[in-house]
Write an enzyme that holds these catalytic residues in place. Structure first.
Site, PDB file in Angstrom:
ATOM      1  N   SER A 131      44.994  77.881  56.166  1.00  0.00           N
ATOM      2  CA  SER A 131      44.064  78.730  56.906  1.00  0.00           C
ATOM      3  C   SER A 131      44.683  80.066  57.275  1.00  0.00           C
ATOM      4  O   SER A 131      45.881  80.159  57.515  1.00  0.00           O
ATOM      5  CB  SER A 131      43.620  78.028  58.191  1.00  0.00           C
ATOM      6  N   LYS A 185      41.951  70.246  57.908  1.00  0.00           N
ATOM      7  CA  LYS A 185      41.503  71.624  57.619  1.00  0.00           C
ATOM      8  C   LYS A 185      39.976  71.710  57.730  1.00  0.00           C
ATOM      9  O   LYS A 185      39.429  72.698  58.236  1.00  0.00           O
ATOM     10  CB  LYS A 185      41.977  72.070  56.230  1.00  0.00           C
ATOM     11  N   HIS A 188      39.155  71.868  61.291  1.00  0.00           N
ATOM     12  CA  HIS A 188      39.473  73.243  61.729  1.00  0.00           C
ATOM     13  C   HIS A 188      38.287  74.161  61.446  1.00  0.00           C
ATOM     14  O   HIS A 188      37.859  74.944  62.295  1.00  0.00           O
ATOM     15  CB  HIS A 188      40.737  73.743  61.006  1.00  0.00           C
ATOM     16  N   ASN A 189      37.745  74.060  60.245  1.00  0.00           N
ATOM     17  CA  ASN A 189      36.633  74.933  59.875  1.00  0.00           C
ATOM     18  C   ASN A 189      35.378  74.614  60.679  1.00  0.00           C
ATOM     19  O   ASN A 189      34.641  75.516  61.062  1.00  0.00           O
ATOM     20  CB  ASN A 189      36.347  74.826  58.374  1.00  0.00           C
ATOM     21  N   GLU A 192      35.837  76.190  63.828  1.00  0.00           N
ATOM     22  CA  GLU A 192      35.673  77.642  63.575  1.00  0.00           C
ATOM     23  C   GLU A 192      34.183  78.028  63.630  1.00  0.00           C
ATOM     24  O   GLU A 192      33.812  79.035  64.252  1.00  0.00           O
ATOM     25  CB  GLU A 192      36.281  77.948  62.200  1.00  0.00           C
TER      26      GLU A 192
HETATM   27  C1  6PG Z   1      40.344  79.818  56.980  1.00  0.00           C
HETATM   28  C2  6PG Z   1      38.856  79.964  56.785  1.00  0.00           C
HETATM   29  C3  6PG Z   1      38.512  79.972  55.336  1.00  0.00           C
HETATM   30  C4  6PG Z   1      37.090  80.412  55.035  1.00  0.00           C
HETATM   31  C5  6PG Z   1      36.095  79.336  55.404  1.00  0.00           C
HETATM   32  C6  6PG Z   1      34.855  79.799  56.058  1.00  0.00           C
HETATM   33  O1  6PG Z   1      40.703  78.859  57.653  1.00  0.00           O
HETATM   34  O2  6PG Z   1      41.092  80.645  56.493  1.00  0.00           O
HETATM   35  O3  6PG Z   1      38.201  78.893  57.403  1.00  0.00           O
HETATM   36  O4  6PG Z   1      38.832  78.721  54.829  1.00  0.00           O
HETATM   37  O5  6PG Z   1      36.841  81.634  55.595  1.00  0.00           O
HETATM   38  O6  6PG Z   1      35.807  78.652  54.237  1.00  0.00           O
HETATM   39  O7  6PG Z   1      33.896  80.060  55.127  1.00  0.00           O
HETATM   40  P1  6PG Z   1      32.340  80.031  55.379  1.00  0.00           P
HETATM   41  O8  6PG Z   1      32.066  80.625  56.726  1.00  0.00           O
HETATM   42  O9  6PG Z   1      31.851  80.887  54.266  1.00  0.00           O
HETATM   43  O10 6PG Z   1      31.875  78.625  55.266  1.00  0.00           O
END
Ligand code: 6PG
Length: 482
Positions: A131, A185, A188-189, A192
């Site tokens: 990430s 991961k 994590h997303n 996010e």
């Molecule tokens: C990271 C990000 C990266 C990417 C995601 C989000 O941890 O560096 O999460 O993996 O930006 O895939 O993408 P989307 O918002 O397009 O789903």
């Protein structure tokens, strides 16, 4: 034949791959072999970065021959079929003991499948979540590798050399076996997504209720970034809101189409959580908020529907801004608490020995959700490794408790004013559900028993019960009933 000089190789030289290769090459002791399906990208990278001392290769055979044993290669290609094709090609030219690392955003169940298939050849396969975007890949990402302990022996020092550093510690740890790294991961997303949506809801309230302009809100976010909300996402939000469109002179945020995209990792988090039975409602609402935004036809058709809303007039703007900040912080705690619940459930389901405090530590720098706040999570798990829910840890319970009046004002005010706050509201509802003495789930059990004889348990007796609803309504125990 090329001499085996490189200690690490990178396959796939799009932006993330090239940046990771450059990062590796910049660290003492690393010599990096590079390979790309079309040689053009390899040639360009060599030409643009002679300082990296890359070993360029044009076939998989040449790539394998350039690597010292055990050969270690990081694949940085788009998740999906492309990854399988590269793995197949590498397994043809690698030998038992060598290591193939998938650094893409692969679905963890694919990683589990691939790990088993590659292991049968004697080659190690490691799914590693990376990430930090392009900048992180170049200067120091947060890395979440899975795979075997044997592979970690070789890989650990290499990954430690390129990872971001938080308070002197590299942001990488061996998360667990097979798909554990990609699972973490994925979570994590998911977090996010929730974090971004929460910030967006806060912005919307400051703008629509507080009457503040993007540039003013940018200053508020910059200020928040000096306190408990300090994080990369808050920091970049201030930057985004400050940006002025060169063509129109308007705030850039006003000329960006309000339809959020998604590559799928947020949806994976929710799908996995549904399978695991973990309520990640904050993350789910964030994923759905993007879906709703991206339905132009429905939004257009619904635009004229009645609002039935009330005016929300703010008399003390500073107090309102502080309410929004507190609501955001409390909702954020819920999102992280739910994310860690999913990690715990995944670890149990797939027999991964995941150290929750270590995960919080490696998210402190390099990754997209990096924040000071993660230190508090590490501390909470250090104090009580068996903590059943992050939100019950003293620090977080106090933080949420202190935010409650503000949080309730914001959610109820938004509902009355007709402003959508799906993530703020669902997080508050989750919190109220979690702390409730008694839930209406009892009624749901009654309904289930009524139409499907699904049985229920009682608060005052052991055993399983079924009621003869249409007869004399007497209860009988399930064992007697069947
Ligand atoms: C990271 C990000 C990266 C990417 C995601 C989000 O941890 O560096 O999460 O993996 O930006 O895939 O993408 P989307 O918002 O397009 O789903």
């Amino acid at each position: 034949m090329t001499q085996p000089q490189a200690n690490i190789g990178v396959v796939g030289l799009a932006v993330m791959g090239s940046n990771l290769a450059r990062n590796l090459a910049s660290r003492e002791g690393n010599t990096v072999a590079i390979f790309n399906r079309s040689y053009e990208k390899t040639a360009t990278l060599i030409e643009q970065h002679p300082e990296a001392g890359f070993i360029a290769t044009s076939t998989y055979e040449e790539f394998a021959a350039s690597l010292q044993k055990p050969r270690t290669a990081i694949i940085m290609v788009q998740a999906g079929r492309g990854t399988d094709a590269v793995i197949d090609a590498l397994t043809q030219v690698f030998e038992p003991g060598d290591i193939i690392v998938d650094g893409g955003n692969a679905l963890f169940t694919d990683t589990i499948r691939r790990e088993a298939a590659v292991r049968s050849t004697g080659i190690n396969f490691v799914g590693a979540g990376i990430s930090g975007g392009e900048e992180g890949a170049l200067n120091g990402p947060s890395i979440m590798p899975g795979g075997s302990a044997e592979a970690w022996q070789t890989l650990g020092p290499i990954l430690r050399s390129i990872a971001a550093v938080a308070e002197g510690e590299p942001c990488v740890t061996h998360v667990g076996t097979d798909g554990a790294g990609h699972f973490v991961k994925m979570i994590h997303n998911g977090i996010e997504y929730a974090d971004m949506q929460l910030i967006a809801e806060g912005y919307d309230l400051l703008r629509r209720v507080g009457g503040l302009e993007p540039a003013e809100i940018a200053e508020i976010f910059a200020e928040w970034n000096t306190g408990e909300l300090e994080s990369y996402l808050i920091e970049i939000t201030a930057e985004v809101l400050r940006q002025v469109d060169a063509t129109t002179g308007k705030p850039l945020v006003d000329v960006i189409l309000d339809q959020a995209g998604a590559k799928g990792t947020g949806a994976w988090t929710v799908q996995s959580a549904l399978d695991l039975g973990v309520p990640v409602s904050g993350i789910a609402e964030a994923v759905f908020a993007r879906s709703l935004s991206s339905k132009p036809a429905q939004r257009l058709a619904a635009r004229g529907l009645p609002a039935g809303s009330e005016e929300w007039s703010v008399t003390d703007r500073a107090a309102f801004v502080e309410d929004v900040r507190r609501a955001l912080y409390a909702s954020k705690i819920i999102a992280y608490s739910q994310g860690f619940d999913a990690i715990v459930a995944g670890a149990e389901q797939y027999s991964w020995d995941i150290k929750k405090g270590e995960i919080a530590k490696i998210w402190r720098a390099g990754c997209i959700i990096r924040a000071q706040f993660l230190n508090r999570i590490t501390e909470a798990y250090a104090e009580d490794p068996e903590l059943v829910a992050l939100v019950t840890a003293p620090y977080f319970a106090d933080a949420v408790g202190g935010a409650l009046p503000a949080w309730r004002r914001v959610v109820s005010g938004a509902a009355l004013a007709g402003i959508p706050t799906p993530t703020f509201a669902s997080s508050l509802s989750y919190y109220d559900g979690l702390r409730a003495d008694r839930l209406p789930a009892a009624l749901v059990q009654g309904q289930r028993d009524f139409f499907g004889a699904h049985t229920y348990k009682r608060v005052d007796q052991e055993g399983t019960f079924h009621t003869l609803w249409s007869g004399d309504r007497s209860e009988i125990s399930a064992t007697d009933a069947h």
